[in-house]
Write a protein that holds these residues in place. Structure first.
Motif, PDB file in Angstrom:
ATOM      1  N   LYS A  28       5.955   5.916   0.432  1.00  0.00           N
ATOM      2  CA  LYS A  28       7.584   5.895  -0.588  1.00  0.00           C
ATOM      3  C   LYS A  28       6.809   5.972  -1.970  1.00  0.00           C
ATOM      4  O   LYS A  28       6.144   5.460  -2.310  1.00  0.00           O
ATOM      5  N   ILE A  29       7.277   7.621  -2.321  1.00  0.00           N
ATOM      6  CA  ILE A  29       7.156   7.951  -3.959  1.00  0.00           C
ATOM      7  C   ILE A  29       8.376   7.276  -4.482  1.00  0.00           C
ATOM      8  O   ILE A  29       9.723   7.579  -4.722  1.00  0.00           O
ATOM      9  N   THR A  30       8.630   6.294  -5.724  1.00  0.00           N
ATOM     10  CA  THR A  30       9.864   6.126  -6.728  1.00  0.00           C
ATOM     11  C   THR A  30       9.148   6.759  -8.347  1.00  0.00           C
ATOM     12  O   THR A  30       7.722   6.718  -8.526  1.00  0.00           O
ATOM     13  N   GLY A  90      -7.129   8.480  -4.210  1.00  0.00           N
ATOM     14  CA  GLY A  90      -6.718   8.529  -2.544  1.00  0.00           C
ATOM     15  C   GLY A  90      -5.778   9.838  -2.100  1.00  0.00           C
ATOM     16  O   GLY A  90      -5.438  10.567  -3.389  1.00  0.00           O
ATOM     17  N   GLU A  91      -5.017   9.566  -1.480  1.00  0.00           N
ATOM     18  CA  GLU A  91      -4.871  10.280  -0.945  1.00  0.00           C
ATOM     19  C   GLU A  91      -2.763  10.420  -0.625  1.00  0.00           C
ATOM     20  O   GLU A  91      -2.840   8.965  -0.021  1.00  0.00           O
ATOM     21  N   ILE A  92      -1.881  10.851  -0.815  1.00  0.00           N
ATOM     22  CA  ILE A  92      -0.495  10.465   0.037  1.00  0.00           C
ATOM     23  C   ILE A  92      -0.478  10.837   1.074  1.00  0.00           C
ATOM     24  O   ILE A  92      -1.082  11.874   1.597  1.00  0.00           O
ATOM     25  N   THR A  93       0.345   9.921   2.288  1.00  0.00           N
ATOM     26  CA  THR A  93      -0.023  10.435   3.270  1.00  0.00           C
ATOM     27  C   THR A  93       1.903   9.985   3.831  1.00  0.00           C
ATOM     28  O   THR A  93       2.688   9.524   3.017  1.00  0.00           O
ATOM     29  N   PHE A 146       0.885  -0.945  -0.186  1.00  0.00           N
ATOM     30  CA  PHE A 146      -0.257  -0.433  -0.156  1.00  0.00           C
ATOM     31  C   PHE A 146       0.737   1.981  -0.067  1.00  0.00           C
ATOM     32  O   PHE A 146       0.079   1.888  -0.775  1.00  0.00           O
ATOM     33  N   HIS A 147       2.069   1.017   0.829  1.00  0.00           N
ATOM     34  CA  HIS A 147       3.327   2.333   0.896  1.00  0.00           C
ATOM     35  C   HIS A 147       4.358   2.741  -0.308  1.00  0.00           C
ATOM     36  O   HIS A 147       5.000   3.553  -0.454  1.00  0.00           O
ATOM     37  N   GLN A 148       3.773   1.807  -1.388  1.00  0.00           N
ATOM     38  CA  GLN A 148       5.051   1.564  -2.204  1.00  0.00           C
ATOM     39  C   GLN A 148       3.866   2.314  -3.104  1.00  0.00           C
ATOM     40  O   GLN A 148       3.159   1.921  -3.622  1.00  0.00           O
ATOM     41  N   VAL A 149       4.614   3.704  -3.606  1.00  0.00           N
ATOM     42  CA  VAL A 149       3.881   4.963  -4.666  1.00  0.00           C
ATOM     43  C   VAL A 149       4.778   4.912  -6.473  1.00  0.00           C
ATOM     44  O   VAL A 149       5.622   5.537  -5.704  1.00  0.00           O
ATOM     45  N   SER A 150       3.979   4.769  -7.337  1.00  0.00           N
ATOM     46  CA  SER A 150       5.346   4.531  -8.398  1.00  0.00           C
ATOM     47  C   SER A 150       4.318   6.075  -9.227  1.00  0.00           C
ATOM     48  O   SER A 150       3.162   6.302  -9.034  1.00  0.00           O
ATOM     49  N   ARG A 151       5.664   6.817  -9.366  1.00  0.00           N
ATOM     50  CA  ARG A 151       5.296   8.268 -10.129  1.00  0.00           C
ATOM     51  C   ARG A 151       5.492   7.378 -11.371  1.00  0.00           C
ATOM     52  O   ARG A 151       6.180   7.619 -11.740  1.00  0.00           O
TER      53      ARG A 151
END
Length: 309
Positions: free
Chosen positions: A292-294, A285-288, A36-41
């Motif tokens: 971690k944004i990669t 959703g929102e970034i918390t 869940f906390h792994q976010v890709s840009r």
């Protein structure tokens, strides 16, 4: 890069404002559904986006903004079946509304870029083989000249379906072959190719070839040059799609289809879509602070020096 919009939800129907806003901003975020906390840009520059593949049961909400995609090659996977409200409760009337919408989209962008999907095929006391063949023939008649290809698939059993109270007959191989052979004849009569989606059994002797929904040959034809890209390793073994980046979010589709594998319980959908905002980089959703944004490494697959004609 090929952008898949989306296998997980109907973005053209329900979240097209969000997608067009992301195109304008030039990037979007995607959560890893397994972490869940792994976010890709994801960068959305036309220089790296080789093609966008839209999956939908209703593209009409996009029509007034299609010009915003003028710098991007794209095509649509348009699902149109014979099911009623008991199976597809929030899909518009097929004959009165969906066939005309399909026809109009084809007129706007060309028949090559609108693929008809008749899937998944499931059998119940109501939805018999005879029912499917009549529905398939009726839709094929309405779409003749508006598409060059139809894709079929047979339903896979998922636990999520049983949780929704969906019960249907397990389709035997002989039934698959009978339907495939009959549907191939109907498709040919209406000047359409026919192919199967992620089927383990070989239906080529029935006139149905294995399909690639994210189709290298079609994309090369649309963009006018070859692609250097391999099979998508994140899909099922029987899937023939090439590598793509999925931008959707599970538990966000509002079509309500009883066979859907991408939604869980209704309350989960309500909870997820309550976080939808058309200007957010994330879909629903929102970034918390725990995220971690990669930056995803993005590249074009085009081989420009070998441009096709």
């Amino acid at each position: 890069m090929i952008l898949s919009v989306s296998r997980r939800t109907d973005i053209p129907n329900y979240y097209s404002d969000w997608f067009f806003n992301r195109i304008r901003e030039g990037y979007l975020y995607v959560r890893n559904p397994m972490n869940f906390h792994q976010v890709s840009r994801i960068e959305l520059s036309p220089e790296v986006v080789d093609c966008i593949v839209f999956w939908t049961k209703n593209p009409k909400p996009m029509w007034n903004r299609l010009t915003e995609l003028k710098d991007y090659p794209y095509y649509f996977q348009f699902t149109l079946t014979g099911y009623g409200k008991d199976i597809e409760p929030n899909v518009l009337h097929k004959k009165k509304e969906m066939i005309p919408i399909f026809q109009e989209l084809s007129d706007k962008i060309g028949s090559q870029r609108v693929i008809w999907r008749y899937d998944p095929i499931l059998l119940t006391e109501r939805y018999t083989m005879e029912y499917h063949l009549k529905a398939f023939r009726d839709i094929a008649e309405g779409l003749e000249g508006y598409t060059k290809k139809v894709v079929i698939s047979f339903v896979d059993l998922y636990d999520k379906m049983r949780q929704k109270g969906v019960y249907f007959h397990e389709i035997k191989e002989a039934e698959c072959r009978f339907l495939a052979r009959q549907m191939a004849e109907i498709a040919r009569a209406h000047h359409m190719e026919i192919a199967s989606c992620a089927e383990k059994i070989d239906l080529s002797d029935c006139g149905v070839e294995h399909n690639s929904c994210i189709d290298k040959a079609l994309i090369e034809k649309i963009i006018g040059c070859p692609l250097k890209v391999g099979k998508d390793r994140n899909q099922r073994e029987a899937c023939g799609c090439i590598e793509s980046i999925e931008v959707g979010t599970y538990d966000t589709c509002l079509n309500g289809c009883r066979y859907c594998y991408a939604n869980r319980r209704e309350q989960q959908i309500k909870n997820t879509i309550s976080h939808y905002h058309p200007f957010s980089p994330l879909l629903c959703g929102e970034i918390t602070k725990e995220d971690k944004i990669t930056e995803r490494k993005i590249k074009s697959f085009r081989e420009e020096q070998m441009r096709l004609f």
